[in-house]
Design a protein around this motif. Sequence first.
Motif, PDB file in Angstrom:
ATOM      1  N   LEU A 258      58.351  22.905  63.334  1.00 18.99           N
ATOM      2  CA  LEU A 258      57.168  22.442  64.055  1.00 18.99           C
ATOM      3  C   LEU A 258      55.991  23.397  63.928  1.00 18.99           C
ATOM      4  CD1 LEU A 258      58.895  21.283  67.363  1.00 18.99           C
ATOM      5  CD2 LEU A 258      57.917  19.791  65.619  1.00 18.99           C
ATOM      6  N   PHE A 259      56.260  24.626  63.475  1.00 21.70           N
ATOM      7  CA  PHE A 259      55.232  25.662  63.462  1.00 21.70           C
ATOM      8  C   PHE A 259      55.114  26.268  62.063  1.00 21.70           C
ATOM      9  CE2 PHE A 259      57.439  25.517  67.536  1.00 21.70           C
ATOM     10  CZ  PHE A 259      56.400  25.287  68.419  1.00 21.70           C
ATOM     11  N   GLU A 260      54.094  27.055  61.891  1.00 26.40           N
ATOM     12  CA  GLU A 260      53.884  27.780  60.643  1.00 26.40           C
ATOM     13  C   GLU A 260      54.322  29.225  60.857  1.00 26.40           C
ATOM     14  OE1 GLU A 260      53.022  26.626  57.763  1.00 26.40           O
ATOM     15  OE2 GLU A 260      52.677  24.577  58.465  1.00 26.40           O
ATOM     16  N   PHE A 261      55.603  29.483  60.640  1.00 27.20           N
ATOM     17  CA  PHE A 261      56.152  30.821  60.819  1.00 27.20           C
ATOM     18  C   PHE A 261      56.512  31.452  59.477  1.00 27.20           C
ATOM     19  CE2 PHE A 261      57.806  29.544  65.276  1.00 27.20           C
ATOM     20  CZ  PHE A 261      56.546  29.748  65.794  1.00 27.20           C
ATOM     21  N   GLY A 262      55.660  31.240  58.501  1.00 26.95           N
ATOM     22  CA  GLY A 262      55.850  31.885  57.209  1.00 26.95           C
ATOM     23  C   GLY A 262      57.182  31.523  56.574  1.00 26.95           C
ATOM     24  N   PRO A 263      57.943  32.543  56.155  1.00 25.95           N
ATOM     25  CA  PRO A 263      59.186  32.290  55.417  1.00 25.95           C
ATOM     26  C   PRO A 263      60.382  31.963  56.301  1.00 25.95           C
ATOM     27  CG  PRO A 263      58.819  34.649  55.613  1.00 25.95           C
ATOM     28  CD  PRO A 263      57.632  33.977  56.263  1.00 25.95           C
ATOM     29  N   MET A 264      60.198  31.864  57.617  1.00 31.67           N
ATOM     30  CA  MET A 264      61.349  31.672  58.498  1.00 31.67           C
ATOM     31  C   MET A 264      62.075  30.365  58.202  1.00 31.67           C
ATOM     32  SD  MET A 264      61.522  31.908  62.671  1.00 31.67           S
ATOM     33  CE  MET A 264      61.100  33.651  62.692  1.00 31.67           C
ATOM     34  N   GLN A 265      61.307  29.309  57.907  1.00 28.51           N
ATOM     35  CA  GLN A 265      61.929  28.017  57.620  1.00 28.51           C
ATOM     36  C   GLN A 265      62.830  28.105  56.397  1.00 28.51           C
ATOM     37  OE1 GLN A 265      61.460  25.177  59.362  1.00 28.51           O
ATOM     38  NE2 GLN A 265      62.119  23.522  58.020  1.00 28.51           N
ATOM     39  N   GLY A 266      62.344  28.756  55.326  1.00 30.82           N
ATOM     40  CA  GLY A 266      63.137  28.879  54.106  1.00 30.82           C
ATOM     41  C   GLY A 266      64.384  29.713  54.307  1.00 30.82           C
ATOM     42  N   ILE A 267      64.262  30.781  55.088  1.00 29.36           N
ATOM     43  CA  ILE A 267      65.425  31.639  55.342  1.00 29.36           C
ATOM     44  C   ILE A 267      66.487  30.872  56.116  1.00 29.36           C
ATOM     45  CG2 ILE A 267      66.174  33.659  56.672  1.00 29.36           C
ATOM     46  CD1 ILE A 267      63.567  35.018  55.851  1.00 29.36           C
ATOM     47  N   LEU A 268      66.066  30.141  57.135  1.00 29.34           N
ATOM     48  CA  LEU A 268      67.026  29.364  57.916  1.00 29.34           C
ATOM     49  C   LEU A 268      67.656  28.253  57.076  1.00 29.34           C
ATOM     50  CD1 LEU A 268      65.158  29.134  61.335  1.00 29.34           C
ATOM     51  CD2 LEU A 268      67.375  30.197  60.927  1.00 29.34           C
TER      52      LEU A 268
ATOM     53  N   GLN B  92      57.614  41.773  60.588  1.00 27.37           N
ATOM     54  CA  GLN B  92      58.747  40.864  60.414  1.00 27.37           C
ATOM     55  C   GLN B  92      58.628  40.087  59.108  1.00 27.37           C
ATOM     56  OE1 GLN B  92      60.438  42.515  63.053  1.00 27.37           O
ATOM     57  NE2 GLN B  92      61.487  40.579  62.883  1.00 27.37           N
ATOM     58  N   ASP B  93      57.397  39.740  58.750  1.00 31.20           N
ATOM     59  CA  ASP B  93      57.181  39.001  57.509  1.00 31.20           C
ATOM     60  C   ASP B  93      57.604  39.814  56.284  1.00 31.20           C
ATOM     61  OD1 ASP B  93      55.867  36.477  56.369  1.00 31.20           O
ATOM     62  OD2 ASP B  93      54.875  38.080  55.239  1.00 31.20           O
ATOM     63  N   LYS B  94      57.386  41.140  56.350  1.00 36.06           N
ATOM     64  CA  LYS B  94      57.749  41.994  55.218  1.00 36.06           C
ATOM     65  C   LYS B  94      59.257  42.094  55.016  1.00 36.06           C
ATOM     66  CE  LYS B  94      53.619  44.936  55.329  1.00 36.06           C
ATOM     67  NZ  LYS B  94      53.096  46.306  55.586  1.00 36.06           N
ATOM     68  N   GLN B  95      60.033  41.803  56.064  1.00 36.71           N
ATOM     69  CA  GLN B  95      61.489  41.884  55.938  1.00 36.71           C
ATOM     70  C   GLN B  95      62.091  40.623  55.318  1.00 36.71           C
ATOM     71  OE1 GLN B  95      63.412  43.046  59.613  1.00 36.71           O
ATOM     72  NE2 GLN B  95      61.661  44.285  60.238  1.00 36.71           N
ATOM     73  N   ALA B  96      61.291  39.560  55.208  1.00 34.61           N
ATOM     74  CA  ALA B  96      61.805  38.282  54.735  1.00 34.61           C
ATOM     75  C   ALA B  96      62.380  38.340  53.315  1.00 34.61           C
ATOM     76  CB  ALA B  96      60.715  37.214  54.825  1.00 34.61           C
ATOM     77  N   PRO B  97      61.698  38.981  52.326  1.00 33.44           N
ATOM     78  CA  PRO B  97      62.275  39.004  50.981  1.00 33.44           C
ATOM     79  C   PRO B  97      63.663  39.630  50.926  1.00 33.44           C
ATOM     80  CG  PRO B  97      59.959  39.661  50.924  1.00 33.44           C
ATOM     81  CD  PRO B  97      60.354  39.578  52.359  1.00 33.44           C
ATOM     82  N   ARG B  98      63.878  40.693  51.711  1.00 29.83           N
ATOM     83  CA  ARG B  98      65.201  41.329  51.713  1.00 29.83           C
ATOM     84  C   ARG B  98      66.265  40.357  52.223  1.00 29.83           C
ATOM     85  NH1 ARG B  98      68.316  43.673  55.552  1.00 29.83           N
ATOM     86  NH2 ARG B  98      66.682  43.365  57.124  1.00 29.83           N
TER      87      ARG B  98
END
Length: 653
Positions: free
Chosen positions: A52-62, A111-117
Amino acid sequence: MDELIAQFAIEARELVQQASKDLLSLEADPQNRESAESAFRAIHTLKGSVGLFEFGPMQGILHQAEDLLSQARAGRIVIDTTLIEPLLAVVEWIDDSIEGISRTGHLSEAQDKQAPRLLGLLNGKMAEREISEDVGSTTTIPGWAQALQQRIAASDIEGSMICIRYEPHPECFFNGDDPLATISRLPDLRHLAFSLKEPPPSPQDYDPFRCHLLIEAVSGGSLAEAEAVFRLIPDQVNLVPLPRTADKRAFAAPEKLPERSADRQSTTMRVDSARIDKLVEIAGELIATKNGLVPLADEARNQGNGPLARRILSSHHELERLLGSLYSALTQARMIPVEHTFRRFPRLVRETSARLGKALDLIIEGETVEADREIVENLFEPLLHLIRNGLDHGIEPEAERLRFSKPARGRILLRARQRGDQIDIEVADDGRGMDPNHVRAAAIDRGLLSKSQASVLSDREILQFVFVPGFSTASSVSDLSGRGVGLDAVQNSVKRLGGTLELQSAVGVGTSFVLKLPISFSMTQLMVVEVGDERYGIPISDVMETHKLPTSAIQPVRAGRAFVLRDRTIPLLYLGELLKIPSWHPRSGDLKVLIVRTGEHHIGVSVDAIAERVETLTRPLVGLLQGVPGIAGTTLLGDGRVLLVLDMEELIQ
């Protein structure tokens, strides 16, 4: 949007805790099908909320995490630490992100910087999955999906097939959902069936505003397309991809469909705790007003109007009954299970024990016991310190445990039990225990007592020195202990909640801490006493008995006074001296003495007069009075006067 973010934060925390609990349970028992299903549902629902929101890479990670769990459910990848580790890392990352999201409405830069890892960790496991798929695997198909598949002609089975089992929420219409419109958006719809989830009600009980449908369908579209249709209601649907060929050998035993607690969902709602607190405050004001009827009845009786006095007292008794029921209902509304705090510890223990290189199991019992919300929420800090204390000081390394014929894995027990109107929360370990000689030597080194004093104290009394501020037996400083912030902080936290902390320990056997706490901050029965021209309240629970003491029975003992009561010597104190009232002086004649209990000791406290007993709501001190020793709080009397409520144990110390 702010309200949506706030709602997301509440639900996300619950889902994160549920996913964490299920993943840890799955790590301990990879065959636990229920934990696998629950973890998948939690991640799946969380992904739908994030969409429902724009939380960057969170959707892809989940999405990647959900895919891993989906493969694990189907038996295509092995459930082991290699799988659980990256999933727990994702859960922890989301947990850390929620606070920032609730404040700013978006994912923080850190938090966004931790997404690629995290994506790298998940993709590494996905690569393993792809390799295992080349070798071949079997797919577990639920029984309801098999039944749907058999209703479709063989010619229609080629290509991708998605079986859908959609159970709309009973109150979906009030949420703006239209189940028929939703199901009609599925691409390439090949089969559609409607049924009722439960037997139809009688005509007089039929509610046209509640939905009881169970919708089953088969779509020829992709899984991603089906997920997009149900992205706002992922918790109401099960999606099962079918194999591309109708090979019956690919079908495993029918899967038991997880039960949905529709009734529980429809009979519960979230209420801001501040609203309940406001109602409790109003109830307290009503109680004070009710207490004011008694002196009003006395005044009417003194003026010779007995019938009016009786009517006032009758109204007083009726109000007392109704207010008791109201306050009981409000306190019940504030009760929550201690699980809200307990469920935060398995992941913490797992990470800390791995860092310390100690193998152990955390056993949690009684998590369904309920207590006041404020008590449960404030339990985390003291329990965290006690559990860390057990991890660092209590549990021995594996080699040391084996040398003493102990199990290689340590054990920490976190248990809650209800005992009448209080709860006991125990934190126990089977570690090395506390050595009284070690504590005795540390107390002497720190100048807390002399060698002669230490020699006459029992081991149990010596162990109480661990609660002295700044006391520590740690020989070195670590990030867990040895910094002088010791068990005194735990004891103070428990006291602020109206409880006590008990310690038992045996060398080589282990250590146990028991927190004895009230279930709720309920109405308190007070004994109103007079000292000089002042009145004070003392909780009746602190008073063992009252005693009329002749002055001739008082005996000097060293620098103090005492008397004998039933062959027991009781120290005597004057409340006026304890409160340091300048103009107060002991009265002649017989003394009115309250026998109060402090710890394991009985103390006599002399007062000038015992006025009355009242049932009231005690409020904690705020502002300049906050932290005044010996004062537990304040309350209002029926005549509008403020009464100070005394903490006798703290005042006597």
